[in-house]
Scaffold this motif. Sequence first.
Motif: not given
Lengths: 94, 94, 94, 94, 94, 94, 94, 94, 94, 94
Positions: F61-83
Motif C-alpha cells: 500500500n505504501d508503494e502504491l501511495h508513493e506512486v499515486l501521490s507523485a503524479l504531476p496531476l495528483f492535485p487535480y485528480m479524484q482517485i479511488s483505490v480497490t485492492p
Amino acid sequence: MLFLVHMQVRIPPDADKAFTDALKAEEKAFSQQLQRDGKWRHLWRVAGEYANYSVFDVGSNDELHEVLSALPLFPYMQISVTPLAQHPSAIATN
Amino acid sequence: MLFLVHMQVRIPPDADKAFTDALKAEEKAFSQQLQRDGKWRHLWRVAGEYANYSVFDVGSNDELHEVLSALPLFPYMQISVTPLAQHPSAIATN
Amino acid sequence: MLFLVHMQVRIPPDADKAFTDALKAEEKAFSQQLQRDGKWRHLWRVAGEYANYSVFDVGSNDELHEVLSALPLFPYMQISVTPLAQHPSAIATN
Amino acid sequence: MLFLVHMQVRIPPDADKAFTDALKAEEKAFSQQLQRDGKWRHLWRVAGEYANYSVFDVGSNDELHEVLSALPLFPYMQISVTPLAQHPSAIATN
Amino acid sequence: MLFLVHMQVRIPPDADKAFTDALKAEEKAFSQQLQRDGKWRHLWRVAGEYANYSVFDVGSNDELHEVLSALPLFPYMQISVTPLAQHPSAIATN
Amino acid sequence: MLFLVHMQVRIPPDADKAFTDALKAEEKAFSQQLQRDGKWRHLWRVAGEYANYSVFDVGSNDELHEVLSALPLFPYMQISVTPLAQHPSAIATN
Amino acid sequence: MLFLVHMQVRIPPDADKAFTDALKAEEKAFSQQLQRDGKWRHLWRVAGEYANYSVFDVGSNDELHEVLSALPLFPYMQISVTPLAQHPSAIATN
Amino acid sequence: MLFLVHMQVRIPPDADKAFTDALKAEEKAFSQQLQRDGKWRHLWRVAGEYANYSVFDVGSNDELHEVLSALPLFPYMQISVTPLAQHPSAIATN
Amino acid sequence: MLFLVHMQVRIPPDADKAFTDALKAEEKAFSQQLQRDGKWRHLWRVAGEYANYSVFDVGSNDELHEVLSALPLFPYMQISVTPLAQHPSAIATN
Amino acid sequence: MLFLVHMQVRIPPDADKAFTDALKAEEKAFSQQLQRDGKWRHLWRVAGEYANYSVFDVGSNDELHEVLSALPLFPYMQISVTPLAQHPSAIATN
C-alpha cells in the motif's frame, strides 16, 4: 399537462449584488406574469432553503423547457422535473 | 400550513391480492374523504411510477403525522415530507 | 411528445418460472404492438443488465402513465422518466 | 453500435460570454455535421435543464471517445456513457 | 474492444445450497472457457467482497451483452459496464 | 499485488494552459516510465470522460501511495483505490 | 500492511436463531484467534449499529481476502476495504 | 454527553403481529424508563415516517451502545449516531 | 473514549503555496504533539488520496471537537466522525 | 411546533476575514436572542464539523422560513429541515 419542478438557486456569495438584485426583480415579474397566465400554477418556498417547488401547467415538454430556460435566474439554478399524471383517487381533474 | 409529501408504494409481488386490494380500496376512500375535507389539497400521480406527490394543508406537524400514519397503505409506503412556506413571488396565498 | 424511460427489471430468483415466463411473453407482445403503433419509438437493452432505455412518443403525461402502468412486468420494474424537448442543435424534429 | 450519452453543461456564470458564445456556435456546427454523418443519431434536450440525452452510432469505444472529447464544450461537460445492445423485443435493428 | 465490468454476487443466505453450488461450478467452467477464448481478458476478485472486476474483449456491445447475460449467476448479480478506449499515454494497444 | 485505480481529472477551465500543458506532458512521461517498469500494468481511458481506470502492480500500500501521490496531476485528480485479489476462477495468476 | 475494514452485519430477523447463534460463536472464536495472531490488529464496535471498523495487518490483498471470506458471518456481511499507507506525520510505524 | 440518534423502524409487513406488538410494548416501557432516568433526553417522531430523532445523554460511547443495542426493536431498526458538542453560541449548557 | 475520524483535505490548486506549506507544517507539529499526548492514537494515510483515517482517544465529544476544530487545516478539511465502542469479541480494551 | 434543522456552514477559505467575522458575530447575537425568545430551543455543535443540529419551536412553516432566511450566515449555509411530531412513547410534550 402538469409538471412538478424543483428549483434550487445557487448564487455565489461573491456575485455582484446590483446585478443579481436586478435578475431577481426580473425573475419575480416574469414568474408573476406566468402565474397570471395560468402556466405557473403553484409556487411554494421550501422552508429553510433558497429553493422552491412549483407546478407548471403547459401544453408540452417543449413549452415547459421554453419557460424554464427563459427564467432570468436559470443560469444560477439546479432544476429537476417530474411529469405528473392524473391520480385515480384524486377528486379533482389535473 | 402546507407540506409537500412524496409517497412511494412498495407492495411485494407475492403479497395476498385480496388483502392488498382491500387496502387499496380503503386507501382510496380515506384519501377522497381527506380531499373533500380540504386537508389533502393536491394528489398527483408520478408518471410511470407507483408513487404520488401530494400537498397537505393541516394545522400542525402532529396533524400531518396523524393523517399520514393512518393511511391504510402506510406500512407499504416510503414517505418523505417537505414543509412549504409562502413564496414572496407567489400571487396566491398558501 | 418524447420521454426517455429507464426500466430495470427485478424478478426475485425464487419467483415461479412458468408465471414469469408468461408475463415476459405478454410483455413482449404488448411492447411490440406499442412499437408498431409508434408510441414506443425506441427500445434498447442496457448492455450487461436486465434493463432497457426506451423512448416513448405519446400525447401527454397521462398517456405515458397509462402505457407504462399497463406493462405486464410493471410490478417488477423500477422505472424513471425524463421528459425530452426539442434540442436547438438537432437537425431532426422530435 | 449504439451508446446512450448524457451530457450536462456546466459553464460558470462568470465565464467570458463572447468566448463561450463562440464555443457554443462551434459545438452546434460540429454536432450538426456529426448528425448529418449519421454518427450522432439522436439529440434531445432534457426538459428544464442545460443537458441532453444523445444516441451515438459509432464503430467502437475509441471512435466514441474521439468524437466526445473533440466537442468544443467538452471541458465544460459532465458526461456519462451507457452502451446499448439489441433488445430481443425490439422490432427494429439497432 | 474493451469493457470494464463490475459484478457483485447477491445470493440470498437461504438459497438452496446444492442448486447454487451447481450454478457456481457452471459459472467457473463458463468463465474459464471465455478466458481461454480471449474474450474475458482479466478476472480479479475485489478483496473482501463477493464481487469481481473484469475486463472483456469483445467485438460489440451486443456480444458483451450476450456473454454477460449467459452467465449462470446472471440472475444473482448486479452488473455495471464501463466502455474503455485507448489511452493516449498507454504504451500498449488495447 | 494488484490495485484497480480510478482517476478523474478536474482541471478548472480557467487554469493557465501553459502550466497545465506542462503538467500533462510530465504526467505522460512519468506514466510511461511506470508502465515500462511494470508497476502501472494497465491504463485505459474511460470512454467519453477525462478519466481512466488503471491497474497497478506494486509491493505494498505504501508503494502504491508513493506512486499515486507523485503524479504531476495528483492535485487535480479524484482517485479511488480497490485492492484486487486472486480470483479462484481466473486461469492467470495476478 | 494495514487495511481498514468496515463490516455491517445483516441477519434477517426471521433467520433460525440456533443456527445464527452458532455462527456468531464461531465468528467470535475465529476473530479472537486472528487477533491473537496479530492479523486482526483492531476491532471496534460502531456505537449504535451492528457493525464494526477493524484494522487488519496482513501480507497481501490475497491474504486479506482469504481471512475475510473465511469469516463465518461473511455471507451476512456487507464489507468495504480501505488500504492504508504510512502517514508522513505519524510518529509510529504502521 | 449528548448524541443525536436517528432510528428508522423497518418491520416487514408479513411479520407476526402479536410478536411485534409485544416488542413495541416492551420498547415503549424501556424507552420511558430511560427517559425518566434522564438518559433518553428527547424523543421526537419524524412527521410522516416510522422513524424518530432522539437525543441521548450518556457517559460514554460504550454506554450509548449498550442502551441502543438493548432496545427490543434494535434488530428491526437502522440507526445512525451523531456525537454532539457544546455550541459556542448556545445559551444553555449541554 | 475512541472515535474514528475521516479527514479529506481539499486545498484549492490556486491557493498560495507559501501559506499552505506553513499550515501543513503547523498541522504536522500539532498532530505529532497530540500523538505524543496519547489523544491522537492512530493516524493512517488513505492509499492514493489526500486523506487520512485516524483514531482519537479523548474524554468527551467536546474535547474531540476542540481538538479537531483547532487543526490548522480544519478550514480545508471535510471531516466525519464515528463513535466507537468496546466490541464484545475484541481481546483488547478500547 | 418543532423542527429539527441541520445547518452546514461553507465559508470559502479566501473570503474576507473581517467581513465574515462580523457576520459570525451578528449570527451569534441573533441566535442568542432567538434562544432567549424560546424559538431556537436547542443548538448543538456537530462534533468535528462546522455544522450544527438545532430544534426550532415556531408557529408555522412560514415563521420557520422567516427565521432561518434572516440568519446572517444564511447565504453560506446548506440547510435541511425535518418536521417533528409528538412521539407516542415520549413522556414529555413537544
